[in-house]
Enzyme design. Structure first.
Site, PDB file in Angstrom:
ATOM      1  N   GLU A 291       0.856  -1.190   0.000  1.00  0.00           N
ATOM      2  CA  GLU A 291       0.000   0.000   0.000  1.00  0.00           C
ATOM      3  C   GLU A 291       0.891   1.238   0.000  1.00  0.00           C
ATOM      4  O   GLU A 291       2.081   1.140   0.305  1.00  0.00           O
ATOM      5  CB  GLU A 291      -0.901  -0.002   1.245  1.00  0.00           C
ATOM      6  CG  GLU A 291      -0.125  -0.158   2.545  1.00  0.00           C
ATOM      7  CD  GLU A 291      -1.018  -0.564   3.724  1.00  0.00           C
ATOM      8  OE1 GLU A 291      -1.958   0.160   3.975  1.00  0.00           O
ATOM      9  OE2 GLU A 291      -0.728  -1.580   4.362  1.00  0.00           O
TER      10      GLU A 291
ATOM     11  N   LYS B  27       2.610   4.659   1.176  1.00  0.00           N
ATOM     12  CA  LYS B  27       2.995   5.192   2.481  1.00  0.00           C
ATOM     13  C   LYS B  27       2.729   6.687   2.457  1.00  0.00           C
ATOM     14  O   LYS B  27       3.397   7.439   1.761  1.00  0.00           O
ATOM     15  CB  LYS B  27       4.478   4.918   2.716  1.00  0.00           C
ATOM     16  CG  LYS B  27       4.931   5.308   4.100  1.00  0.00           C
ATOM     17  CD  LYS B  27       6.360   4.870   4.335  1.00  0.00           C
ATOM     18  CE  LYS B  27       6.818   5.253   5.719  1.00  0.00           C
ATOM     19  NZ  LYS B  27       6.720   6.692   6.002  1.00  0.00           N
TER      20      LYS B  27
ATOM     21  N   ASP C  66       2.516  10.506   3.810  1.00  0.00           N
ATOM     22  CA  ASP C  66       3.392  11.324   4.630  1.00  0.00           C
ATOM     23  C   ASP C  66       2.519  12.152   5.570  1.00  0.00           C
ATOM     24  O   ASP C  66       2.291  13.333   5.365  1.00  0.00           O
ATOM     25  CB  ASP C  66       4.240  12.225   3.722  1.00  0.00           C
ATOM     26  CG  ASP C  66       5.476  12.714   4.447  1.00  0.00           C
ATOM     27  OD1 ASP C  66       5.712  12.281   5.591  1.00  0.00           O
ATOM     28  OD2 ASP C  66       6.209  13.524   3.869  1.00  0.00           O
TER      29      ASP C  66
ATOM     30  N   TYR D 209      -7.011   7.980   6.388  1.00  0.00           N
ATOM     31  CA  TYR D 209      -7.155   6.647   5.799  1.00  0.00           C
ATOM     32  C   TYR D 209      -6.715   5.611   6.835  1.00  0.00           C
ATOM     33  O   TYR D 209      -5.639   5.744   7.421  1.00  0.00           O
ATOM     34  CB  TYR D 209      -6.259   6.482   4.561  1.00  0.00           C
ATOM     35  CG  TYR D 209      -6.805   7.096   3.297  1.00  0.00           C
ATOM     36  CD1 TYR D 209      -8.140   6.953   2.936  1.00  0.00           C
ATOM     37  CD2 TYR D 209      -5.954   7.786   2.432  1.00  0.00           C
ATOM     38  CE1 TYR D 209      -8.627   7.499   1.758  1.00  0.00           C
ATOM     39  CE2 TYR D 209      -6.439   8.333   1.243  1.00  0.00           C
ATOM     40  CZ  TYR D 209      -7.778   8.190   0.917  1.00  0.00           C
ATOM     41  OH  TYR D 209      -8.254   8.726  -0.252  1.00  0.00           O
TER      42      TYR D 209
ATOM     43  N   LYS E 196      10.983   3.156   0.412  1.00  0.00           N
ATOM     44  CA  LYS E 196      10.884   4.597   0.185  1.00  0.00           C
ATOM     45  C   LYS E 196      11.225   4.969  -1.268  1.00  0.00           C
ATOM     46  O   LYS E 196      12.077   4.344  -1.891  1.00  0.00           O
ATOM     47  CB  LYS E 196      11.847   5.340   1.124  1.00  0.00           C
ATOM     48  CG  LYS E 196      11.508   5.203   2.603  1.00  0.00           C
ATOM     49  CD  LYS E 196      10.314   6.011   2.976  1.00  0.00           C
ATOM     50  CE  LYS E 196      10.435   7.112   3.976  1.00  0.00           C
ATOM     51  NZ  LYS E 196      11.486   7.494   4.750  1.00  0.00           N
TER      52      LYS E 196
ATOM     53  N   CYS F 138      50.614  19.890 -11.413  1.00  0.00           N
ATOM     54  CA  CYS F 138      49.513  19.125 -11.978  1.00  0.00           C
ATOM     55  C   CYS F 138      49.661  17.661 -11.566  1.00  0.00           C
ATOM     56  O   CYS F 138      50.729  17.069 -11.707  1.00  0.00           O
ATOM     57  CB  CYS F 138      49.512  19.249 -13.495  1.00  0.00           C
ATOM     58  SG  CYS F 138      48.291  18.195 -14.283  1.00  0.00           S
TER      59      CYS F 138
ATOM     60  N   CYS G  37      50.290  15.541 -15.063  1.00  0.00           N
ATOM     61  CA  CYS G  37      51.525  15.595 -15.860  1.00  0.00           C
ATOM     62  C   CYS G  37      52.697  16.167 -15.080  1.00  0.00           C
ATOM     63  O   CYS G  37      53.821  16.144 -15.552  1.00  0.00           O
ATOM     64  CB  CYS G  37      51.282  16.394 -17.135  1.00  0.00           C
ATOM     65  SG  CYS G  37      51.137  18.155 -16.831  1.00  0.00           S
TER      66      CYS G  37
ATOM     67  N   CYS H 267      46.614  23.978 -15.486  1.00  0.00           N
ATOM     68  CA  CYS H 267      47.874  23.279 -15.704  1.00  0.00           C
ATOM     69  C   CYS H 267      48.621  24.058 -16.787  1.00  0.00           C
ATOM     70  O   CYS H 267      48.052  24.392 -17.826  1.00  0.00           O
ATOM     71  CB  CYS H 267      47.625  21.853 -16.166  1.00  0.00           C
ATOM     72  SG  CYS H 267      49.115  21.022 -16.695  1.00  0.00           S
TER      73      CYS H 267
ATOM     74  N   CYS I 143      48.531  18.828 -21.709  1.00  0.00           N
ATOM     75  CA  CYS I 143      48.158  17.941 -20.608  1.00  0.00           C
ATOM     76  C   CYS I 143      46.890  17.142 -20.924  1.00  0.00           C
ATOM     77  O   CYS I 143      46.866  15.926 -20.852  1.00  0.00           O
ATOM     78  CB  CYS I 143      47.972  18.755 -19.341  1.00  0.00           C
ATOM     79  SG  CYS I 143      47.638  17.742 -17.909  1.00  0.00           S
TER      80      CYS I 143
HETATM   81 ZN    ZN Z   1      48.937  18.732 -16.436  1.00  0.00          ZN
END
Ligand code: ZN
Length: 663
Positions: free
Chosen positions: A114, A116, A118, A228, A316, A410, A413, A428, A433
């Site tokens: 059934e 749920k 709230d 209900y 839920k 970086c 690299c 970078c 890169c």
């Molecule tokens: Zn780099």
């Protein structure tokens, strides 16, 4: 997590949950959403299930509803009003069913599902058919007497009907159900509150609860509440939960029309999906479905664990917020060279899918959130939007959280990081890169034969910060892909499945996928065939590598250099956590030392396949016939090699003979 760590986490969770309960119930405020709080409660529950001896009686999981307020008289419940355990996915629902099946192995399970609502749970007791009392759940044992207020709700009859149709009706009949407020009334009420400069209600449950707990019944009456019924406590002859519903309706109490009798969990799932679709069109809020073991005797037999019935569960609907833990923060480079901080998360179910990553956008956002590695955070995924971290819960810190270090080099690299003035982004300084990394990932994906992950998608995933190296691919979850442009549920699912398929790989393909300079498919194959195990390759000396057939000094040096680089070894470690290299039986070297030349075409296989087979068995391939050639394999329409072999007296074999040889 060790037990000691779990214990500490449980303590932190309990105090955090209690804090939010306190401000909600006593101070009438809300700092985090219901969904985020549910998520914390769920984590606590799961930890307690894992370590049941850590459950204490003061744990929020052992509590039902709120304590009764002093302003109302108290009513002791005839039977405890229990709460319902939540599950959030079909997998969890199946686990629930498996637990039941273990306790009642012979039972034929069917379910009553059934919606749920709230709202607020209510107990109605009728004596000789007349409404005697109405009470809130309270602490589960004792509730608040709100009979006067409840009598203003039209949907609740003051006298039951049709009792003459029931054989020996008991003197007391108790019905439980949900008081709720319609969306329309809720919105109107909040507008009025705003006009009066009074606090708005956070949600419909809050509004319904506030409305029935008024000292003046006139206020309750003005709120147009509805009711209900869903449970019949006393015996009117019902054998199943479904019959309870029918009887409740028969004696004059409305029941929710959305329910289903389900023969198996598949039908439960169908009902769940159907109601989820109907949800927005309903005039009241629902937040999931309740699944009951239909057979009442069995439900009773299954009993109670903590404060919940084993035979009932709330399934839920997906929440748009959840809590999870930031396991790491990485900086991924995008096409323009911008480095985006991305949080690697403990995978979490949110909005119906699992998510493992969230962008933190930039350094200013990290500062604004005050986020650290190891933090518990609230994650939000509203609709089709990319999930984001909206809040840190600092009270859940253990002291071992780490500051997020803004890299000066970086991470991909090793080049310098730049920050342009008046911009929040960091870059970078290596213009290639992104391109270099893109090529590496692209090569890897091709070698691993991951279908559907084309160059465009790889670029997109890199730009979103979702992947920055090949290992990241294996950490992607469906929910990471779904909200991206050009993606849908189906395409996300397909890619995740293709990635999963590639988790098992043979050694040769794996080595090829690494993209080592000078190592093509054939060299990768030769390495795998010669060494048979990855550690033997990664630790091989240059001399050792040169012993492999066809590997010369340049290639050996290149392979050696690759495995000397710490970054590469880290990548391999990461990959091996996600994928499994299948042991390839080393083929018997039945053709060792024999040299072959192929001419003409074979019926049963392509020429490349034939070459692979020969190499696998230890044989050599040559492109031209000489006196050293042991065999010439002649297919149909052989070329000049055939004639040369004849001239030199080299043994010529046909396809059938060849097939026998390699069998
Ligand atoms: Zn780099």
């Amino acid at each position: 997590m060790t037990k000691e760590e779990a214990k500490k986490r449980i303590e932190k969770l309990k105090s955090e949950i209690n804090h939010h309960r306190y401000i909600y119930h006593v101070l009438d405020r809300q700092e985090i959403s219901d969904a985020a709080l549910d998520s914390l409660k769920h984590e606590l529950y799961e930890l307690e299930q894992q370590y049941p001896d850590l459950i204490t009686s003061d744990s929020p999981t052992q509590r039902v509803g709120g304590e009764p307020l002093a302003k109302f008289a108290k009513i002791k419940h005839r039977q405890p009003m229990l709460s319902i355990e939540d599950v959030f996915s079909f997998e969890e629902l199946k686990k629930w069913q498996e637990r039941i099946a273990k306790l009642a192995p012979r039972a034929r399970l069917d379910y009553f599902a059934e919606v749920k609502m709230d709202g607020l749970a209510l107990s109605l007791v009728y004596k000789n058919g007349i409404l005697l009392s109405a009470a809130t759940r309270g602490d589960g044992k004792t509730g608040e007497d709100i009979t006067r207020n409840i009598k203003t709700i039209e949907a609740i009859p003051l006298r039951l009907i049709n009792l003459d149709k029931i054989k020996n009706p008991p003197q007391y009949i108790e019905i439980r159900g949900e008081v709720f407020m319609s969306k329309k009334v809720f919105e109107k009420l909040n507008k009025e509150q705003e006009k009066k400069n009074e606090k708005k209600f956070a949600n419909p449950r809050n509004a319904a609860a506030g409305s029935v707990r008024q000292l003046d019944p006139k206020i309750t009456a003005s709120r147009q509440l509805n009711f209900y019924g869903y449970d019949l406590i006393d015996d009117l002859g019902q054998k199943t939960h479904q019959q309870s519903h029918e009887l409740i309706k028969q004696i004059g109490i409305p029941i929710n029309p959305l329910f289903a009798h389900c023969k198996n969990l598949g039908e439960v799932e169908d009902f769940y999906k159907k109601t989820q679709k109907q949800r927005d069109g309903l005039d009241y809020w629902i937040d999931g479905i309740v699944v009951n073991v239909n057979d009442i005797d069995l439900l009773k037999k299954l009993g109670v664990v903590g404060k919940t019935r084993r035979g009932m569960v709330a399934y839920k609907f997906p929440a748009e917020q959840a809590t999870t833990i930031v396991e790491n923060v990485s900086f991924n480079v995008g096409r323009t060279g911008v480095l985006t901080p991305v949080a690697d998360l403990k995978p979490v179910l949110i909005g119906g899918t699992i998510v493992s990553r969230a962008t933190l956008h930039n350094i200013d956002e990290i500062k604004r959130l005050g986020i650290k590695i190891g933090d518990t955070v609230i994650l939000e995924k509203a609709g089709d939007v990319i999930p984001k971290v909206i809040q840190v819960l600092p009270k859940l810190r253990t002291g071992r959280e780490k500051e997020i270090k803004i890299p000066d080099k970086c991470l991909i690299c090793g080049s310098k990081i730049e920050r342009k003035k008046a911009e929040v982004a960091i870059y970078c300084s290596n213009k290639n890169c992104f391109a270099v990394q893109f090529r590496k990932i692209n090569h890897f994906v091709k070698a691993m034969a991951i279908d559907g992950l084309g160059p465009k998608i790889i670029e997109q995933l890199m730009n979103e910060g979702l992947i920055s190296n090949p290992a990241d691919i294996y950490e992607l979850e469906k929910g990471d892909l779904e909200p991206l442009e050009r993606f849908g549920e189906k395409s996300a699912q397909n890619i995740i499945e293709a990635i999963d398929k590639s988790r098992k790989i043979n050694l040769a393909d794996f080595i090829y996928a690494l993209g080592i300079r000078h190592v093509g498919e054939e060299t990768a194959f030769a390495l795998a065939n010669y060494f048979a195990e990855l550690p033997k390759i990664t630790s091989a000396s240059i001399e050792g590598l040169q012993k492999v057939p066809d590997i010369g000094s340049i290639v050996a040096q290149s392979i050696y250099d690759y495995f000397q680089d710490r970054k590469n070894l880290e990548l391999i470690d990461k990959l091996l956590k996600q994928i499994k290299i299948e042991k390839t039986e080393k083929a018997k070297q039945t053709l060792a030392g024999k040299s072959f030349v192929l001419t003409g075409s074979l019926d049963s296989m392509a020429r490349d396949e034939a070459k692979t087979m020969i190499r696998k068995l230890g044989g050599d391939i040559s492109s031209s016939v000489s006196k050293k050639t042991d065999y010439v394999v002649a297919g149909s329409e052989p070329g000049s090699k055939f004639d040369k072999a004849k001239k030199l007296g080299v043994k010529i074999i046909n396809e059938n003979e060849f097939l026998k040889m390699i069998k």
